[in-house]
Design a protein around this motif. Structure first.
Motif, PDB file in Angstrom:
ATOM      1  N   MET A 243       0.856  -1.200   0.000  1.00  0.00           N
ATOM      2  CA  MET A 243       0.000   0.000   0.000  1.00  0.00           C
ATOM      3  C   MET A 243       0.873   1.224   0.000  1.00  0.00           C
ATOM      4  N   GLN A 244       0.332   2.284  -0.548  1.00  0.00           N
ATOM      5  CA  GLN A 244       1.065   3.546  -0.556  1.00  0.00           C
ATOM      6  C   GLN A 244       0.928   4.246   0.790  1.00  0.00           C
ATOM      7  N   ALA A 245       2.017   4.883   1.181  1.00  0.00           N
ATOM      8  CA  ALA A 245       2.022   5.550   2.479  1.00  0.00           C
ATOM      9  C   ALA A 245       1.562   6.993   2.367  1.00  0.00           C
TER      10      ALA A 245
ATOM     11  N   LEU B 239     -11.448   2.881   4.743  1.00  0.00           N
ATOM     12  CA  LEU B 239     -12.184   1.625   4.866  1.00  0.00           C
ATOM     13  C   LEU B 239     -12.070   0.803   3.576  1.00  0.00           C
ATOM     14  N   GLY B 240     -11.916   1.497   2.435  1.00  0.00           N
ATOM     15  CA  GLY B 240     -11.715   0.797   1.155  1.00  0.00           C
ATOM     16  C   GLY B 240     -10.435  -0.013   1.183  1.00  0.00           C
ATOM     17  N   ASN B 241      -9.340   0.598   1.649  1.00  0.00           N
ATOM     18  CA  ASN B 241      -8.070  -0.126   1.763  1.00  0.00           C
ATOM     19  C   ASN B 241      -8.217  -1.316   2.712  1.00  0.00           C
ATOM     20  N   TYR B 242      -8.963  -1.085   3.788  1.00  0.00           N
ATOM     21  CA  TYR B 242      -9.092  -2.129   4.804  1.00  0.00           C
ATOM     22  C   TYR B 242      -9.917  -3.311   4.297  1.00  0.00           C
TER      23      TYR B 242
ATOM     24  N   THR C 158       5.980   5.145 -15.400  1.00  0.00           N
ATOM     25  CA  THR C 158       6.532   3.786 -15.281  1.00  0.00           C
ATOM     26  C   THR C 158       6.144   3.123 -13.954  1.00  0.00           C
ATOM     27  N   TYR C 159       5.265   3.761 -13.212  1.00  0.00           N
ATOM     28  CA  TYR C 159       4.751   3.225 -11.945  1.00  0.00           C
ATOM     29  C   TYR C 159       4.402   1.728 -12.037  1.00  0.00           C
ATOM     30  N   PRO C 160       3.674   1.306 -13.102  1.00  0.00           N
ATOM     31  CA  PRO C 160       3.290  -0.119 -13.151  1.00  0.00           C
ATOM     32  C   PRO C 160       4.489  -1.066 -13.290  1.00  0.00           C
TER      33      PRO C 160
ATOM     34  N   SER D 227       7.813  -5.137 -10.622  1.00  0.00           N
ATOM     35  CA  SER D 227       9.070  -5.556  -9.986  1.00  0.00           C
ATOM     36  C   SER D 227       8.835  -5.993  -8.542  1.00  0.00           C
ATOM     37  N   ASP D 228       8.007  -5.239  -7.822  1.00  0.00           N
ATOM     38  CA  ASP D 228       7.687  -5.619  -6.436  1.00  0.00           C
ATOM     39  C   ASP D 228       7.224  -7.072  -6.399  1.00  0.00           C
ATOM     40  N   ILE D 229       6.289  -7.338  -7.288  1.00  0.00           N
ATOM     41  CA  ILE D 229       5.603  -8.642  -7.257  1.00  0.00           C
ATOM     42  C   ILE D 229       6.544  -9.759  -7.732  1.00  0.00           C
TER      43      ILE D 229
ATOM     44  N   PRO E 271      -3.078 -10.172  -3.345  1.00  0.00           N
ATOM     45  CA  PRO E 271      -4.403  -9.700  -2.932  1.00  0.00           C
ATOM     46  C   PRO E 271      -4.526  -8.178  -3.042  1.00  0.00           C
ATOM     47  N   VAL E 272      -5.458  -7.728  -3.849  1.00  0.00           N
ATOM     48  CA  VAL E 272      -5.658  -6.282  -4.088  1.00  0.00           C
ATOM     49  C   VAL E 272      -7.149  -5.996  -4.297  1.00  0.00           C
ATOM     50  N   GLY E 273      -7.491  -4.718  -4.287  1.00  0.00           N
ATOM     51  CA  GLY E 273      -8.832  -4.302  -4.678  1.00  0.00           C
ATOM     52  C   GLY E 273      -8.928  -4.291  -6.200  1.00  0.00           C
ATOM     53  N   SER E 274     -10.140  -4.169  -6.733  1.00  0.00           N
ATOM     54  CA  SER E 274     -10.299  -4.330  -8.190  1.00  0.00           C
ATOM     55  C   SER E 274      -9.629  -3.188  -8.983  1.00  0.00           C
ATOM     56  N   ASP E 275      -9.344  -2.044  -8.332  1.00  0.00           N
ATOM     57  CA  ASP E 275      -8.693  -0.943  -9.076  1.00  0.00           C
ATOM     58  C   ASP E 275      -7.275  -1.314  -9.525  1.00  0.00           C
ATOM     59  N   GLN E 276      -6.694  -2.353  -8.946  1.00  0.00           N
ATOM     60  CA  GLN E 276      -5.314  -2.722  -9.301  1.00  0.00           C
ATOM     61  C   GLN E 276      -5.239  -3.832 -10.349  1.00  0.00           C
ATOM     62  N   LYS E 277      -6.407  -4.237 -10.848  1.00  0.00           N
ATOM     63  CA  LYS E 277      -6.463  -5.373 -11.773  1.00  0.00           C
ATOM     64  C   LYS E 277      -5.602  -5.142 -13.018  1.00  0.00           C
TER      65      LYS E 277
ATOM     66  N   GLY F 198     -16.316  -6.134  -1.190  1.00  0.00           N
ATOM     67  CA  GLY F 198     -15.251  -5.301  -0.621  1.00  0.00           C
ATOM     68  C   GLY F 198     -14.172  -4.938  -1.618  1.00  0.00           C
ATOM     69  N   ALA F 199     -14.230  -5.521  -2.821  1.00  0.00           N
ATOM     70  CA  ALA F 199     -13.171  -5.261  -3.792  1.00  0.00           C
ATOM     71  C   ALA F 199     -13.209  -3.824  -4.293  1.00  0.00           C
ATOM     72  N   ARG F 200     -14.366  -3.219  -4.181  1.00  0.00           N
ATOM     73  CA  ARG F 200     -14.498  -1.828  -4.615  1.00  0.00           C
ATOM     74  C   ARG F 200     -15.497  -1.109  -3.710  1.00  0.00           C
ATOM     75  N   ILE F 201     -14.964  -0.504  -2.668  1.00  0.00           N
ATOM     76  CA  ILE F 201     -15.800   0.273  -1.751  1.00  0.00           C
ATOM     77  C   ILE F 201     -15.892   1.687  -2.329  1.00  0.00           C
ATOM     78  N   MET F 202     -17.112   2.207  -2.358  1.00  0.00           N
ATOM     79  CA  MET F 202     -17.326   3.485  -3.037  1.00  0.00           C
ATOM     80  C   MET F 202     -17.364   4.653  -2.050  1.00  0.00           C
TER      81      MET F 202
ATOM     82  N   LYS G 294     -14.829   5.535  -6.551  1.00  0.00           N
ATOM     83  CA  LYS G 294     -14.260   4.693  -5.487  1.00  0.00           C
ATOM     84  C   LYS G 294     -13.843   5.533  -4.274  1.00  0.00           C
ATOM     85  N   MET G 295     -13.962   4.947  -3.093  1.00  0.00           N
ATOM     86  CA  MET G 295     -13.482   5.628  -1.886  1.00  0.00           C
ATOM     87  C   MET G 295     -11.965   5.719  -1.987  1.00  0.00           C
ATOM     88  N   SER G 296     -11.433   6.923  -1.780  1.00  0.00           N
ATOM     89  CA  SER G 296     -10.011   7.092  -2.039  1.00  0.00           C
ATOM     90  C   SER G 296      -9.359   7.961  -0.967  1.00  0.00           C
ATOM     91  N   LYS G 297      -8.112   7.586  -0.605  1.00  0.00           N
ATOM     92  CA  LYS G 297      -7.340   8.353   0.386  1.00  0.00           C
ATOM     93  C   LYS G 297      -7.179   9.798  -0.051  1.00  0.00           C
ATOM     94  N   SER G 298      -7.137  10.018  -1.373  1.00  0.00           N
ATOM     95  CA  SER G 298      -6.820  11.363  -1.836  1.00  0.00           C
ATOM     96  C   SER G 298      -8.065  12.229  -2.064  1.00  0.00           C
TER      97      SER G 298
HETATM   98  P1  TYM Z   1      -3.199   1.808  -2.841  1.00  0.00           P
HETATM   99  O1  TYM Z   1      -2.234   2.275  -1.798  1.00  0.00           O
HETATM  100  O2  TYM Z   1      -3.935   2.829  -3.629  1.00  0.00           O
HETATM  101  O3  TYM Z   1      -4.274   0.871  -2.188  1.00  0.00           O
HETATM  102  C1  TYM Z   1      -3.899  -0.213  -1.359  1.00  0.00           C
HETATM  103  C2  TYM Z   1      -4.878  -1.372  -1.546  1.00  0.00           C
HETATM  104  O4  TYM Z   1      -6.205  -0.960  -1.228  1.00  0.00           O
HETATM  105  C3  TYM Z   1      -7.085  -1.278  -2.312  1.00  0.00           C
HETATM  106  N1  TYM Z   1      -8.126  -0.247  -2.396  1.00  0.00           N
HETATM  107  C4  TYM Z   1      -9.439  -0.501  -2.379  1.00  0.00           C
HETATM  108  N2  TYM Z   1     -10.132  -1.642  -2.294  1.00  0.00           N
HETATM  109  C5  TYM Z   1     -11.483  -1.548  -2.294  1.00  0.00           C
HETATM  110  N3  TYM Z   1     -12.162  -0.394  -2.374  1.00  0.00           N
HETATM  111  C6  TYM Z   1     -11.514   0.795  -2.458  1.00  0.00           C
HETATM  112  N4  TYM Z   1     -12.183   1.927  -2.502  1.00  0.00           N
HETATM  113  C7  TYM Z   1     -10.077   0.764  -2.474  1.00  0.00           C
HETATM  114  N5  TYM Z   1      -9.121   1.726  -2.523  1.00  0.00           N
HETATM  115  C8  TYM Z   1      -7.927   1.085  -2.492  1.00  0.00           C
HETATM  116  C9  TYM Z   1      -6.179  -1.280  -3.555  1.00  0.00           C
HETATM  117  O5  TYM Z   1      -6.724  -2.052  -4.585  1.00  0.00           O
HETATM  118  C10 TYM Z   1      -4.913  -1.882  -2.996  1.00  0.00           C
HETATM  119  O6  TYM Z   1      -5.001  -3.295  -2.971  1.00  0.00           O
HETATM  120  N6  TYM Z   1      -0.299   0.467  -6.658  1.00  0.00           N
HETATM  121  C11 TYM Z   1      -0.805   0.046  -5.367  1.00  0.00           C
HETATM  122  C12 TYM Z   1       0.279  -0.283  -4.367  1.00  0.00           C
HETATM  123  C13 TYM Z   1       1.268  -1.307  -4.809  1.00  0.00           C
HETATM  124  C14 TYM Z   1       1.033  -2.705  -4.874  1.00  0.00           C
HETATM  125  C15 TYM Z   1       2.259  -3.268  -5.330  1.00  0.00           C
HETATM  126  C16 TYM Z   1      -0.075  -3.516  -4.603  1.00  0.00           C
HETATM  127  C17 TYM Z   1       2.541  -1.064  -5.208  1.00  0.00           C
HETATM  128  N7  TYM Z   1       3.140  -2.257  -5.506  1.00  0.00           N
HETATM  129  C18 TYM Z   1       2.390  -4.638  -5.535  1.00  0.00           C
HETATM  130  C19 TYM Z   1       0.071  -4.891  -4.803  1.00  0.00           C
HETATM  131  C20 TYM Z   1       1.271  -5.433  -5.258  1.00  0.00           C
HETATM  132  C21 TYM Z   1      -1.625   1.182  -4.798  1.00  0.00           C
HETATM  133  O7  TYM Z   1      -1.427   2.322  -5.101  1.00  0.00           O
HETATM  134  O8  TYM Z   1      -2.481   0.781  -3.827  1.00  0.00           O
END
Ligand code: TYM
Length: 334
Positions: A12-14, A20-23, A129-131, A136-138, A147-153, A185-189, A197-201
């Protein structure tokens, strides 16, 4: 696969405060998986600087996030929890994989399009080049599952493409990972704009529940959640606000959608919103108390940071050396 055990990686990004979406979309699933896999959970601070950050705040948020992983239930003796910036192999592999990724592929990434629209004054090449860094992480950890939310598909798809392309040229170097996207829970709005989508930003604090929000704040935000006017608690695409609240209630309590509709058949939105708020607050209370204990224990967290980075470095370097050898870099002299 590492040392014969299936491997899981996520991060996750710091930046911003966790929602709650991240959680529900990620962290909650991570805790369920710790016994099945060799797991790596990264605080992806390299990714964070694709958007301008205040250094002191980034450092603080990164530590809070790492601590939160533990507070949410990840045992750092079983799960490798570390900062991306402490393992230089992430950046090194990323350079190599950049040379195996096409600009056409990166041009298609929706996150790049969204973020460059939002930060039009700073469309840097890191954002572009973020992706590849994410791939590389993976791939560094030979991850079987992510395991990720659907926005990372889409980012997972490009990771698989890069891995397959590399393997086709050099033989079986990388495990090709599968995404693990929980059903509910894969996409909390957003609570204010339920089509987004619910977003930190998000700039509107009422749009998101933050993991560290207290009970009163949580209930107040749910009471204000945007719904429709027919006052019927029914799960339907044309009722995005209520659908989102049902999703949240369902993942939080483990109750099935049909049972929730029955439970609230004779209730109005007001009562339902309070029930959702209470369920979410109850789920987060133990995380809050664990968080306050852990933040007091500086030595313990420092030790996790040190020992887990060593472990991550060990495995990451193993893959990196293999890749460097495959592409033709000279062997190191010992
Ligand atoms: P990030 O930091 O935006 O989000 C972290 C995780 O939370 C999920 N997520 C959500 N799930 C459901 N509903 C939402 N509204 C919602 N918002 C966020 C994201 O899908 C993610 O699983 N690029 C990634 C971080 C990353 C990463 C990786 C993830 C970098 N390298 C390697 C997996 C594997 C990101 O910005 O997540």
């Amino acid at each position: 696969m590492l040392d014969g055990k299936r491997t899981l990686f996520s991060g996750m990004q710091a930046t911003g405060d966790l929602t709650l979406g991240n959680y529900l979309g990620a962290l909650k699933n991570w805790v369920k998986l710790e016994n099945e896999y060799e797991t790596f959970y990264c605080v992806v601070d390299l990714h964070s600087i694709t958007v301008r950050q205040e250094p002191a705040i980034l450092r603080k948020k990164a530590r809070t996030l790492l601590t939160l992983y533990i507070a949410a239930g990840l045992d750092p003796d079983k799960n490798c929890i570390y900062y991306q910036s402490h393992v230089s192999a992430h950046a090194e592999l990323s350079w190599i994989l950049n040379c195996f990724t096409y600009m056409g592929e990166l041009n298609r990434m929706t996150q790049f399009k969204d973020k460059s629209a939002k930060h039009s004054d700073n469309i840097n090449s890191g954002l572009y080049t973020y992706p590849v860094l994410m791939a590389s992480d993976i791939l560094l950890f030979q991850s079987d599952v992510v395991p990720v939310g659907s926005d990372q598909k889409q980012h997972l798809e490009i990771t698989r493409d890069i891995a397959e392309r590399f393997n086709n040229i050099y033989g079986d170097v990388f495990t090709v990972p599968e995404p693990y996207i929980g059903e509910a829970g894969a996409r909390i709005m957003s609570l204010q704009e339920p089509n987004k989508k619910m977003s930190k930003s998000d700039e509107n604090p009422n749009a998101s529940i933050y993991i560290m929000d207290d009970k009163d704040t949580i209930i107040r935000k749910f009471k204000r959640a945007v719904t429709d006017s027919d006052n019927e608690i029914r799960y339907s695409e044309d009722k995005p606000g209520i659908k989102n609240l049902i999703d949240i209630y369902s993942v939080t309590t483990g109750k099935a959608v049909g049972d929730i509709e029955k439970e609230f058949l004779n209730s109005g939105y007001g009562d339902f919103k309070i029930a959702v708020g209470e369920a979410v607050a109850d789920m987060l209370t133990p995380v809050h108390s664990r968080m306050s204990e852990l933040t007091k224990d500086k030595a313990y967290i420092d030790n996790v940071i040190k020992t887990n980075a060593e472990k991550a470095n060990y495995y990451a370097t193993k893959t990196l050396r293999k890749v460097q050898r495959k592409v033709g870099f000279p062997d190191r002299i010992r």
